[in-house]
Design an enzyme around this catalytic site. Structure first.
Site, PDB file in Angstrom:
ATOM      1  N   GLY A   1       0.787  -1.230   0.000  1.00 25.87           N
ATOM      2  CA  GLY A   1       0.000   0.000   0.000  1.00 25.87           C
ATOM      3  C   GLY A   1       0.814   1.272   0.000  1.00 25.87           C
ATOM      4  O   GLY A   1       0.573   2.169   0.803  1.00 25.87           O
ATOM      5  N   ALA A   2       1.755   1.378  -0.935  1.00 24.13           N
ATOM      6  CA  ALA A   2       2.628   2.566  -0.969  1.00 24.13           C
ATOM      7  C   ALA A   2       2.478   3.315  -2.287  1.00 24.13           C
ATOM      8  O   ALA A   2       3.463   3.683  -2.919  1.00 24.13           O
ATOM      9  CB  ALA A   2       4.078   2.164  -0.738  1.00 24.13           C
ATOM     10  N   SER A   3       1.251   3.564  -2.695  1.00 23.30           N
ATOM     11  CA  SER A   3       1.043   4.184  -4.001  1.00 23.30           C
ATOM     12  C   SER A   3       1.189   5.697  -3.981  1.00 23.30           C
ATOM     13  O   SER A   3       1.640   6.302  -4.955  1.00 23.30           O
ATOM     14  CB  SER A   3      -0.350   3.823  -4.534  1.00 23.30           C
ATOM     15  OG  SER A   3      -1.353   4.198  -3.616  1.00 23.30           O
TER      16      SER A   3
ATOM     17  N   ILE B   1       1.377   7.047   4.244  1.00 24.41           N
ATOM     18  CA  ILE B   1       2.181   6.400   5.287  1.00 24.41           C
ATOM     19  C   ILE B   1       3.074   5.320   4.685  1.00 24.41           C
ATOM     20  O   ILE B   1       4.240   5.188   5.060  1.00 24.41           O
ATOM     21  CB  ILE B   1       1.267   5.827   6.377  1.00 24.41           C
ATOM     22  CG1 ILE B   1       0.634   6.964   7.190  1.00 24.41           C
ATOM     23  CG2 ILE B   1       2.043   4.890   7.310  1.00 24.41           C
ATOM     24  CD1 ILE B   1      -0.380   6.513   8.225  1.00 24.41           C
ATOM     25  N   GLY B   2       2.548   4.549   3.744  1.00 18.42           N
ATOM     26  CA  GLY B   2       3.348   3.489   3.137  1.00 18.42           C
ATOM     27  C   GLY B   2       4.601   4.021   2.466  1.00 18.42           C
ATOM     28  O   GLY B   2       5.688   3.457   2.601  1.00 18.42           O
TER      29      GLY B   2
ATOM     30  N   SER C   1      -5.632   1.067  13.688  1.00 18.08           N
ATOM     31  CA  SER C   1      -6.262   2.390  13.659  1.00 18.08           C
ATOM     32  C   SER C   1      -6.919   2.769  14.975  1.00 18.08           C
ATOM     33  O   SER C   1      -7.818   3.614  14.994  1.00 18.08           O
ATOM     34  CB  SER C   1      -7.308   2.453  12.530  1.00 18.08           C
ATOM     35  OG  SER C   1      -6.689   2.356  11.274  1.00 18.08           O
TER      36      SER C   1
ATOM     37  N   TYR D   1     -14.765  -0.751   8.330  1.00 14.71           N
ATOM     38  CA  TYR D   1     -13.335  -0.500   8.532  1.00 14.71           C
ATOM     39  C   TYR D   1     -12.953  -0.768   9.988  1.00 14.71           C
ATOM     40  O   TYR D   1     -11.957  -1.449  10.267  1.00 14.71           O
ATOM     41  CB  TYR D   1     -13.015   0.944   8.153  1.00 14.71           C
ATOM     42  CG  TYR D   1     -11.565   1.327   8.328  1.00 14.71           C
ATOM     43  CD1 TYR D   1     -10.611   0.930   7.392  1.00 14.71           C
ATOM     44  CD2 TYR D   1     -11.145   2.091   9.413  1.00 14.71           C
ATOM     45  CE1 TYR D   1      -9.275   1.282   7.538  1.00 14.71           C
ATOM     46  CE2 TYR D   1      -9.811   2.442   9.562  1.00 14.71           C
ATOM     47  CZ  TYR D   1      -8.879   2.039   8.628  1.00 14.71           C
ATOM     48  OH  TYR D   1      -7.565   2.385   8.779  1.00 14.71           O
TER      49      TYR D   1
END
Length: 259
Positions: free
Chosen positions: A15-17, A22-23, A157, A170
């Protein structure tokens, strides 16, 4: 901690797009620590979100990391497809080595509540937030062959610190990540793998409207909202040798945020 505390290590970050995310901050920080980086992204999800994403952001992140003098590979992948997870870990091993560090950062989040939640949307949250996290962690652990130094770091979270209204799917699925962290830590300790979760609290990654920022700012005693780099520094520590005695913990790193 030494400047190159993760030299000769490989880190897989999901998840580092987005460059503001944060990623991406975690990937940059672990690269600064000397780790070779493999990150995943899924632009189709970000395109549908209010914050959006530029098509070349993953390329820019990869180039930034390579300029730090470490190796960096990336892959666009839908982690909701279970068969992709084994293929991902095989690709990391082929291009770099069996990973030492796994950061489960990818998530799925849409607004919903008890009045409108349906099975299809709940399943989408489950597939990414819990199932992919568990399967990635499982396959990572099965392939880890060193006596020590394995690290799994999940992004939580703070579901057990207070309610998250209008985010019921979520909250339910990310809350399960905390339970997973505790149980998996006990199972993997004999393999030399620590498992921890980080709750960064409200973090300014580009999704906050100015009105919301103003409301949140009042709840931070240090006078600022959390930054992705705050999370990245904590993940960096948990990935290091200095954190080898810390496992099964959910660390609420929220800058004193008051709910």
């Amino acid at each position: 901690m030494s400047e190159k505390s993760l030299k000769n290590k490989t880190a897989l970050i999901t998840g580092a797009s987005r460059l503001q995310g944060i990623g991406a901050a975690i990937a940059r920080k672990l690269a600064t620590d000397g780790a070779d980086i493999y990150f995943t992204y899924y632009l189709d999800y970000d395109r549908k979100m209010p914050w959006g994403v530029e098509e070349n952001e993953p390329d820019k992140l990869q180039q930034t990391i390579q300029n730090m003098g470490v190796k960096c590979f990336k892959k666009e992948i839908n982690l909701a497809e279970p068969e992709n997870i084994k293929l991902l870990l095989n690709d990391v091993k082929e291009k770099l080595q069996t990973p030492d560090v796994l950061v489960n950062n990818a998530c799925y989040s849409t607004n919903n509540n008890y009045q409108n939640i349906e099975a299809e949307e709940l399943d989408k949250h489950y597939q990414i937030n819990l199932r992919a996290t568990l399967l990635l962690s499982s396959y990572f652990a099965r392939s880890f062959e060193k006596e020590s130094g394995g690290r799994i770091i999940n992004l939580s979270s703070g579901q057990f610190k207070g309610p998250m209204e209008n985010e019921i799917a979520y909250a339910a699925t990310k809350g399960a990540v905390d339970a997973l962290t505790i149980s998996l830590a006990a199972e993997l300790a004999p393999k030399g793998i620590t498992v921890n979760a980080v709750n960064p609290g409200p973090t300014d990654t580009g999704w906050m409207a100015q009105k919301l920022k103003g409301e949140l700012l009042k709840k931070f005693p240090q006078g600022r909202i959390g930054k992705p780099e705050d999370t990245a520094r904590l993940v960096s520590f948990l990935a290091s040798k200095e954190a080898e005695w810390i496992t099964g913990e959910i660390i609420n790193s929220e800058g004193g945020f008051k709910r």
